[in-house]
Scaffold this motif. Sequence first.
Motif, mmCIF file in Angstrom:
data_model
loop_
_atom_site.group_PDB
_atom_site.id
_atom_site.type_symbol
_atom_site.label_atom_id
_atom_site.label_comp_id
_atom_site.label_asym_id
_atom_site.label_seq_id
_atom_site.Cartn_x
_atom_site.Cartn_y
_atom_site.Cartn_z
ATOM 1 N N PHE A 123 -8.351 -6.404 -1.839
ATOM 2 C CA PHE A 123 -9.165 -5.256 -2.224
ATOM 3 C C PHE A 123 -9.892 -5.508 -3.542
ATOM 4 C CE2 PHE A 123 -6.281 -2.977 0.734
ATOM 5 C CZ PHE A 123 -7.258 -2.510 1.592
ATOM 6 N N ASP A 124 -9.255 -6.244 -4.452
ATOM 7 C CA ASP A 124 -9.933 -6.608 -5.698
ATOM 8 C C ASP A 124 -11.155 -7.479 -5.415
ATOM 9 O OD1 ASP A 124 -8.070 -5.199 -7.146
ATOM 10 O OD2 ASP A 124 -6.857 -6.957 -7.663
ATOM 11 N N ALA A 125 -11.071 -8.260 -4.317
ATOM 12 C CA ALA A 125 -12.166 -9.167 -3.969
ATOM 13 C C ALA A 125 -13.268 -8.473 -3.174
ATOM 14 C CB ALA A 125 -11.620 -10.347 -3.166
ATOM 15 N N GLY A 126 -13.096 -7.180 -2.870
ATOM 16 C CA GLY A 126 -14.165 -6.428 -2.223
ATOM 17 C C GLY A 126 -13.993 -6.175 -0.751
ATOM 18 N N ALA A 127 -12.746 -6.073 -0.265
ATOM 19 C CA ALA A 127 -12.504 -5.838 1.162
ATOM 20 C C ALA A 127 -13.080 -4.507 1.635
ATOM 21 C CB ALA A 127 -11.002 -5.896 1.456
ATOM 22 N N LEU A 128 -13.278 -3.558 0.714
ATOM 23 C CA LEU A 128 -13.812 -2.252 1.113
ATOM 24 C C LEU A 128 -15.282 -2.309 1.502
ATOM 25 C CD1 LEU A 128 -12.226 0.226 -1.480
ATOM 26 C CD2 LEU A 128 -11.766 0.098 0.961
ATOM 27 N N GLY A 129 -16.013 -3.287 1.014
ATOM 28 C CA GLY A 129 -17.432 -3.373 1.323
ATOM 29 C C GLY A 129 -18.169 -2.130 0.866
ATOM 30 N N ALA A 130 -18.903 -1.497 1.789
ATOM 31 C CA ALA A 130 -19.676 -0.299 1.462
ATOM 32 C C ALA A 130 -18.853 0.975 1.544
ATOM 33 C CB ALA A 130 -20.875 -0.192 2.403
ATOM 34 N N LEU A 131 -17.599 0.872 1.969
ATOM 35 C CA LEU A 131 -16.733 2.046 2.047
ATOM 36 C C LEU A 131 -16.259 2.430 0.648
ATOM 37 C CD1 LEU A 131 -14.545 1.021 5.121
ATOM 38 C CD2 LEU A 131 -16.548 2.520 5.100
ATOM 39 N N SER A 132 -16.006 3.706 0.452
ATOM 40 C CA SER A 132 -15.517 4.169 -0.847
ATOM 41 C C SER A 132 -14.111 4.726 -0.685
ATOM 42 C CB SER A 132 -16.429 5.249 -1.433
ATOM 43 O OG SER A 132 -16.468 6.387 -0.590
ATOM 44 N N GLY A 133 -13.255 4.435 -1.644
ATOM 45 C CA GLY A 133 -11.869 4.904 -1.604
ATOM 46 C C GLY A 133 -11.031 4.077 -2.543
ATOM 47 N N GLU A 134 -9.824 4.550 -2.815
ATOM 48 C CA GLU A 134 -8.910 3.867 -3.720
ATOM 49 C C GLU A 134 -7.606 3.603 -2.975
ATOM 50 O OE1 GLU A 134 -8.124 1.860 -7.090
ATOM 51 O OE2 GLU A 134 -9.946 3.050 -6.802
ATOM 52 N N PRO A 135 -7.302 2.343 -2.628
ATOM 53 C CA PRO A 135 -6.061 2.050 -1.888
ATOM 54 C C PRO A 135 -4.820 2.502 -2.652
ATOM 55 C CG PRO A 135 -7.538 0.145 -1.896
ATOM 56 C CD PRO A 135 -8.101 1.134 -2.870
ATOM 57 N N ASP A 136 -3.895 3.108 -1.922
ATOM 58 C CA ASP A 136 -2.617 3.547 -2.486
ATOM 59 C C ASP A 136 -1.531 2.645 -1.906
ATOM 60 O OD1 ASP A 136 -0.443 4.833 -3.528
ATOM 61 O OD2 ASP A 136 -0.666 6.677 -2.367
ATOM 62 N N LEU A 137 -1.183 1.611 -2.640
ATOM 63 C CA LEU A 137 -0.243 0.603 -2.167
ATOM 64 C C LEU A 137 1.051 0.683 -2.959
ATOM 65 C CD1 LEU A 137 -2.773 -2.393 -2.063
ATOM 66 C CD2 LEU A 137 -2.244 -0.774 -0.222
ATOM 67 N N SER A 138 2.180 0.482 -2.283
ATOM 68 C CA SER A 138 3.469 0.545 -2.977
ATOM 69 C C SER A 138 4.344 -0.627 -2.572
ATOM 70 C CB SER A 138 4.186 1.873 -2.686
ATOM 71 O OG SER A 138 4.429 2.013 -1.311
ATOM 72 N N LEU A 139 5.087 -1.118 -3.542
ATOM 73 C CA LEU A 139 6.040 -2.209 -3.331
ATOM 74 C C LEU A 139 7.443 -1.635 -3.407
ATOM 75 C CD1 LEU A 139 6.819 -5.209 -3.082
ATOM 76 C CD2 LEU A 139 6.624 -5.374 -5.583
ATOM 77 N N ASN A 140 8.137 -1.620 -2.278
ATOM 78 C CA ASN A 140 9.507 -1.110 -2.230
ATOM 79 C C ASN A 140 10.470 -2.287 -2.299
ATOM 80 O OD1 ASN A 140 8.539 1.517 -1.868
ATOM 81 N ND2 ASN A 140 8.434 1.252 0.349
ATOM 82 N N GLU A 141 10.977 -2.532 -3.491
ATOM 83 C CA GLU A 141 11.874 -3.666 -3.665
ATOM 84 C C GLU A 141 13.144 -3.482 -2.846
ATOM 85 O OE1 GLU A 141 11.990 -5.153 -7.883
ATOM 86 O OE2 GLU A 141 11.002 -3.221 -8.196
ATOM 87 N N ILE A 142 13.670 -4.582 -2.301
ATOM 88 C CA ILE A 142 14.864 -4.512 -1.458
ATOM 89 C C ILE A 142 16.077 -4.126 -2.293
ATOM 90 C CG2 ILE A 142 16.395 -5.843 0.034
ATOM 91 C CD1 ILE A 142 13.981 -7.426 0.935
ATOM 92 N N ILE A 143 16.213 -4.688 -3.465
ATOM 93 C CA ILE A 143 17.336 -4.371 -4.358
ATOM 94 C C ILE A 143 16.783 -3.922 -5.709
ATOM 95 C CG2 ILE A 143 19.396 -5.232 -5.526
ATOM 96 C CD1 ILE A 143 19.741 -5.074 -2.537
ATOM 97 N N ILE A 144 17.240 -2.778 -6.193
ATOM 98 C CA ILE A 144 16.847 -2.288 -7.518
ATOM 99 C C ILE A 144 18.070 -2.344 -8.431
ATOM 100 C CG2 ILE A 144 16.019 -0.303 -8.837
ATOM 101 C CD1 ILE A 144 14.469 0.587 -6.435
ATOM 102 N N ALA A 145 17.946 -3.060 -9.536
ATOM 103 C CA ALA A 145 19.057 -3.209 -10.468
ATOM 104 C C ALA A 145 19.334 -1.892 -11.188
ATOM 105 C CB ALA A 145 18.739 -4.296 -11.491
ATOM 106 N N PRO A 146 20.616 -1.572 -11.435
ATOM 107 C CA PRO A 146 20.946 -0.343 -12.168
ATOM 108 C C PRO A 146 20.274 -0.274 -13.532
ATOM 109 C CG PRO A 146 22.908 -1.250 -11.130
ATOM 110 C CD PRO A 146 21.827 -2.278 -10.961
#
Length: 738
Positions: free
Chosen positions: A471-494
């Motif tokens: 998306f930083d490289a311009g995958a949206l092209g002429a479309l407008s919007g803001e991707p909402d992406l999340s990284l759900n880590e498998i293990i979260i340290a206390p």
Amino acid sequence: MTDSRPGDLFQPGDLVNNTYRVEAILGRGGTSDVYKARSEISGRIAALKVLKAEFSDNDDFLLLLTREEAMREIRHDAVVRYAETNRTPDGHVYLLIDYVDGPGLDKKLKEGPMSAEDLLVICRRVAEGLQAAHSRGIFHRDLSPDNIILRDGDPAQAVIIDFGIAKDTNPGAETIVGNEFAGKYAYAAPEQLAGNTDARTDIYSLGALLLANFRGKSPNIGNNPMEVLQKKAEPLDTEGVPEPLKSLLDKMTDPEPDNRFDSASAVLAALNGDAGATTPEPAEEPDALSDATVIAPAIGKRAEETKAPAPAPKAEPKAKKAPKPDAKPKNASESKSNKAIIPIAIGGVLVVGLAGAFMSGVFTSAPPLPVADPYRLSIAKAKDSVPRAVGFVPSEDVAEALRQQIQGQNGTSDLTLATGDIAENWGQDVLSVVDAVDEMDAWRVSISGNVVEIEGETTSKPIFREVQAAFDAGALGALSGEPDLSLNEIIIAPERIEAILTAFADCGPLTLVDAPLGGYGPGSTVEIAGNVATSASRDTLFDALSSAVGERTVRVRTTVLNPTLCLIESVMPKAPTSAIDVAFYQGDQNNQPNPTGEFIVGENPVIDVEIPAEVTDGYLSVSVLDVSGNVFHLLPNINRLDNSVEGLRDGQDGDLSIRVAYSIAEAQSNGGLAFRVDDSTLGKTKILVIHSSEPLFNEMRPTSESALSYSEALIAEDRNVASRIYSLDSRILETSSR
């Protein structure tokens, strides 16, 4: 969507009746709360309207839900679909309702004025829904912006919700909340204040809410009941509203019911005449098609195979024409006569029913593509599921490329060729967006015209970075919007969660309960204990934790104190608790025990300190810290100097109760301290008992002082540094107006 709170009946992740997994809370009401939940069996998303626990055994409120359930007889896609009422094993009653994804008009109201064009579309749609309800003798009685949702944000997909106070006028039917006033003053018809309701009542409310959304602010209804009555007798101010909306609103909101439209059908007739619309009168219950059926030619469908072409539009569409489709479909099995597009739930992502396509021109062997307005395409892949695409595409080439991309993951597609107001490279841009996200665990791409909403989540950091880079490289092209992406880590340290607790602690330390040594994996529960200063800070903590741990369940088991108590907590000497206890009694009721410690205005709390048999020496310091910021010293004080355990026992062995706050009658005879609850100090008050080897302070503290001065004394030189603190015990006394 509303943020979850620790006090909610259900928390995200809870399983209701072994069927519905709660995902979020949608809203809270006076008698019930509404949750978003997903069926573990079908994957369908639904709304659960849950009666609050205190009303679950009340026949009047049960009647409210069962009468609301009767709304399922209304079959119209502008009216939310009701299913059935159930009870959980532990007695909680809930109503199953279709989930409608989109903003309410109340949210749009806060965002500012809406256009007259959109409001006319909403008026038509809601009037059609009211027509269906009124035909069964059921009136809503509470139409307001918060009871109309725009499915997927589309005015043409407005849905009426919350028939909880609807009135059934069929012979012998019962009224849910009686004949008294029901609804909201700002949008209620004048006659509704006297309990009179019919179709014209809902028409007034619809007009009032449309005017409010045009203005971008709620109507001014006055500051007292007299002003409300006066203003309700006056016509609403529609100055500045453009035609034809102004004339429509004037007629809908006339204070005199006889001067209004007498039915929803009359409103629709006026819309057809004033707005130049050609929408036909909707059927109450279509036989062959679902409520959200849209007729449009399937991909590659020959025009001569369609049964009945729609009439040509009155005005030439401004939409950009897409290339013509092939005369024959590439795969005959994909071509179906009268293709029906219906709203479906894709693994938790609600795909909305698509707006109808309008035919134009004369049918020939190579007809022009239908115009789609709005031009929508929804593509989604739920976790552990296959992708699904539904909507419009501009050419057979785009359709085939998207179909192959979806079929590559064993997904399905239901695509319709149409032209519309879209960018020249729209199809290629959509393919680039899907290509960017398709390796994520779950994703959704929803396009309306040239605006795209993108959501995605993954547990893989490399995939997450790769998608971000695309998306930083311009995958949206002429479309407008803001991707909402999340990284759900498998293990979260206390340690990562503890850092959040440190940042949000405002009333002493917050701790993790039974934190796993190996960290929190998927499906884990993160539980927090401690004190917080306010309910708002607890909710903020919950939101911060939920954002950090993804789909894991968060339980915040904290006690809400107040700033005064939190100040004292921060400077209290560190000491263990002991067997010393605090007991409460009702001084105004012959000293009857009050085990809850809850008192209301006017009552007289009596406080005893219970000393166990093994405590025989040292000194007791007893103080009351109230919500207003005051500290009262019950022991010692100027009227009771001796606070040694030996002196308090006065030769008595065994367990002993020492009264430190008396009934008013007792205080009048012995000069002791007594309290009566008034409305100036409502909330949590803390009774503090410190057992020390020597007197706690070098000098006698005043009977009453501020929490600040008491805190300074605890950390300043006048504290008896030679005193060893044996124990610190406390108990909460809570006061309220009722």
